[in-house]
Motif scaffolding. Structure first.
Motif, mmCIF file in Angstrom:
data_model
loop_
_atom_site.group_PDB
_atom_site.id
_atom_site.type_symbol
_atom_site.label_atom_id
_atom_site.label_comp_id
_atom_site.label_asym_id
_atom_site.label_seq_id
_atom_site.Cartn_x
_atom_site.Cartn_y
_atom_site.Cartn_z
ATOM 1 N N ALA A 16 0.708 -1.333 -0.477
ATOM 2 C CA ALA A 16 -0.230 0.072 -0.302
ATOM 3 C C ALA A 16 1.028 1.607 -0.187
ATOM 4 C CB ALA A 16 -1.331 0.083 0.837
ATOM 5 N N MET A 17 2.223 1.020 0.754
ATOM 6 C CA MET A 17 2.790 2.231 0.938
ATOM 7 C C MET A 17 3.146 2.285 -0.461
ATOM 8 S SD MET A 17 2.503 3.687 3.956
ATOM 9 C CE MET A 17 4.130 4.721 4.281
ATOM 10 N N SER A 18 4.175 1.208 -1.205
ATOM 11 C CA SER A 18 5.077 1.217 -2.509
ATOM 12 C C SER A 18 3.331 2.365 -3.526
ATOM 13 C CB SER A 18 4.886 0.200 -2.827
ATOM 14 O OG SER A 18 5.749 0.012 -1.957
ATOM 15 N N SER A 19 2.350 1.669 -3.087
ATOM 16 C CA SER A 19 1.464 2.290 -4.305
ATOM 17 C C SER A 19 1.031 3.843 -4.108
ATOM 18 C CB SER A 19 0.808 1.308 -3.980
ATOM 19 O OG SER A 19 -1.013 1.552 -4.874
ATOM 20 N N ILE A 20 0.463 4.259 -2.764
ATOM 21 C CA ILE A 20 0.802 5.960 -3.043
ATOM 22 C C ILE A 20 1.971 6.397 -3.562
ATOM 23 C CG2 ILE A 20 0.782 7.707 -0.890
ATOM 24 C CD1 ILE A 20 -0.584 4.839 0.644
ATOM 25 N N LEU A 21 3.193 5.770 -3.150
ATOM 26 C CA LEU A 21 4.545 6.511 -3.166
ATOM 27 C C LEU A 21 4.419 6.681 -4.993
ATOM 28 C CD1 LEU A 21 6.989 5.164 -0.842
ATOM 29 C CD2 LEU A 21 5.876 8.018 -0.897
ATOM 30 N N SER A 22 4.141 5.365 -5.803
ATOM 31 C CA SER A 22 4.055 5.426 -6.945
ATOM 32 C C SER A 22 3.382 6.594 -7.822
ATOM 33 C CB SER A 22 3.769 3.930 -7.217
ATOM 34 O OG SER A 22 2.395 3.818 -7.476
ATOM 35 N N GLU A 28 -3.831 21.756 -3.764
ATOM 36 C CA GLU A 28 -4.662 20.953 -3.735
ATOM 37 C C GLU A 28 -3.959 19.213 -3.538
ATOM 38 O OE1 GLU A 28 -6.386 19.953 -7.249
ATOM 39 O OE2 GLU A 28 -8.161 20.983 -6.658
ATOM 40 N N GLU A 29 -2.706 19.003 -4.369
ATOM 41 C CA GLU A 29 -1.601 18.464 -4.240
ATOM 42 C C GLU A 29 -1.162 18.832 -2.579
ATOM 43 O OE1 GLU A 29 2.295 16.493 -5.758
ATOM 44 O OE2 GLU A 29 1.499 18.182 -7.045
ATOM 45 N N ASP A 30 -0.532 19.621 -2.587
ATOM 46 C CA ASP A 30 0.230 20.419 -0.814
ATOM 47 C C ASP A 30 -1.100 19.548 -0.020
ATOM 48 O OD1 ASP A 30 2.460 21.159 -2.096
ATOM 49 O OD2 ASP A 30 1.507 23.288 -1.898
ATOM 50 N N PHE A 31 -2.072 20.244 0.394
ATOM 51 C CA PHE A 31 -3.020 19.161 0.874
ATOM 52 C C PHE A 31 -2.754 17.790 1.600
ATOM 53 C CE2 PHE A 31 -7.511 18.171 2.388
ATOM 54 C CZ PHE A 31 -8.013 19.187 3.688
ATOM 55 N N SER A 32 -3.643 17.689 -0.177
ATOM 56 C CA SER A 32 -3.300 15.868 0.183
ATOM 57 C C SER A 32 -2.636 15.225 0.762
ATOM 58 C CB SER A 32 -4.031 15.334 -1.387
ATOM 59 O OG SER A 32 -4.657 15.580 -2.260
ATOM 60 N N LYS A 33 -0.559 15.831 0.447
ATOM 61 C CA LYS A 33 0.380 15.359 1.016
ATOM 62 C C LYS A 33 0.357 15.828 2.600
ATOM 63 C CE LYS A 33 2.949 15.710 -2.660
ATOM 64 N NZ LYS A 33 4.881 16.789 -3.820
ATOM 65 N N ASN A 34 -0.614 16.842 3.110
ATOM 66 C CA ASN A 34 0.040 17.231 4.275
ATOM 67 C C ASN A 34 -0.986 16.302 5.555
ATOM 68 O OD1 ASN A 34 1.993 19.149 3.822
ATOM 69 N ND2 ASN A 34 0.808 21.074 4.258
ATOM 70 N N LEU A 35 -1.848 15.991 4.376
ATOM 71 C CA LEU A 35 -3.135 14.779 5.059
ATOM 72 C C LEU A 35 -2.337 13.855 5.411
ATOM 73 C CD1 LEU A 35 -5.892 15.330 7.003
ATOM 74 C CD2 LEU A 35 -6.783 14.231 4.267
ATOM 75 N N LEU A 36 -1.950 13.508 4.486
ATOM 76 C CA LEU A 36 -0.444 12.015 4.268
ATOM 77 C C LEU A 36 0.311 12.102 5.940
ATOM 78 C CD1 LEU A 36 -0.180 8.688 3.397
ATOM 79 C CD2 LEU A 36 0.998 9.913 1.813
ATOM 80 N N LEU A 37 1.400 12.721 5.909
ATOM 81 C CA LEU A 37 1.933 12.742 6.006
ATOM 82 C C LEU A 37 1.321 13.209 8.033
ATOM 83 C CD1 LEU A 37 4.014 15.688 5.154
ATOM 84 C CD2 LEU A 37 5.052 13.395 5.352
#
Length: 188
Positions: free
Chosen positions: A89-95, A105-114
């Motif tokens: 799952a982590m590999s899929s997210i990173l890919s 939007e990308e920043d928001f998504s990445k901040n939420l993931l972090l």
């Protein structure tokens, strides 16, 4: 060549069973059919090609050398199905990075993931401590009585929940943040 196919197939099957995954799972990860995986494991079709070996090794988290019988230990940190699924799952997210979104939007998504990952790390520490100190602890009966609890069990349950409440609250807060994003992205 036939002996090598048998070794590769046998080791691939051994590792797949050890991880507790089925042939369709391996097939999906490799982009082939389950019957192809069955034939790779049986050694009835060529499983010695670099592409096949690399796919099996990556999917099963082992080395190509181990699959080929050139190494006795497969030297993987992945010991069970759940660890493998987490890694996958982590590999899929990173890919999928970078995301095909506007920068905000990308920043928001990445901040939420972090935030999720950091909170998970804190949760594991709290959960481990709660399990060690309060799960089935019979030594706290006197303390529970002194503090006014009806039983040591009630005390342990309350203290266990208290130890992990931070995570529950943060997950609720994350839900609120995501809901807020649709109304006011800047505030979220």
């Amino acid at each position: 060549d036939k002996e090598l196919r048998r070794i590769i197939g046998g080791r691939a099957k051994q590792r797949r069973l050890e991880l507790g995954v089925n042939q369709p799972y391996v097939a999906e990860k490799m982009g082939v059919t389950a019957s192809t995986i069955q034939r790779y494991e049986a050694g009835t079709i060529d499983n010695t090609k670099k592409l096949v070996l690399d796919g099996l090794a990556d999917t099963l988290h082992v080395s190509v050398e181990w699959l080929k019988g050139e190494a006795e230990e497969y030297e993987s940190d992945i010991t069970d199905k759940k660890e493998m699924l987490i890694c996958d799952a982590m590999s899929s997210i990173l890919s999928k990075l970078p995301y095909d979104m506007e920068t905000s939007e990308e920043d928001f998504s990445k901040n939420l993931l972090l935030l999720m990952l950091q909170e998970y790390e804190l949760f594991v520490d709290s959960f481990r401590l709660a399990c060690r100190k309060f799960k089935g602890n019979k030594e706290s009966a006197q303390l529970a009585k002194t503090m006014g609890f009806e039983s040591g069990r009630e005390y342990n349950e309350i203290m266990f929940l208290r130890e992990i409440t931070h995570t529950v609250n943060v997950l609720n807060d994350m839900g609120d943040i995501v809901r807020l994003y649709s109304k006011n992205p800047d505030a979220a």
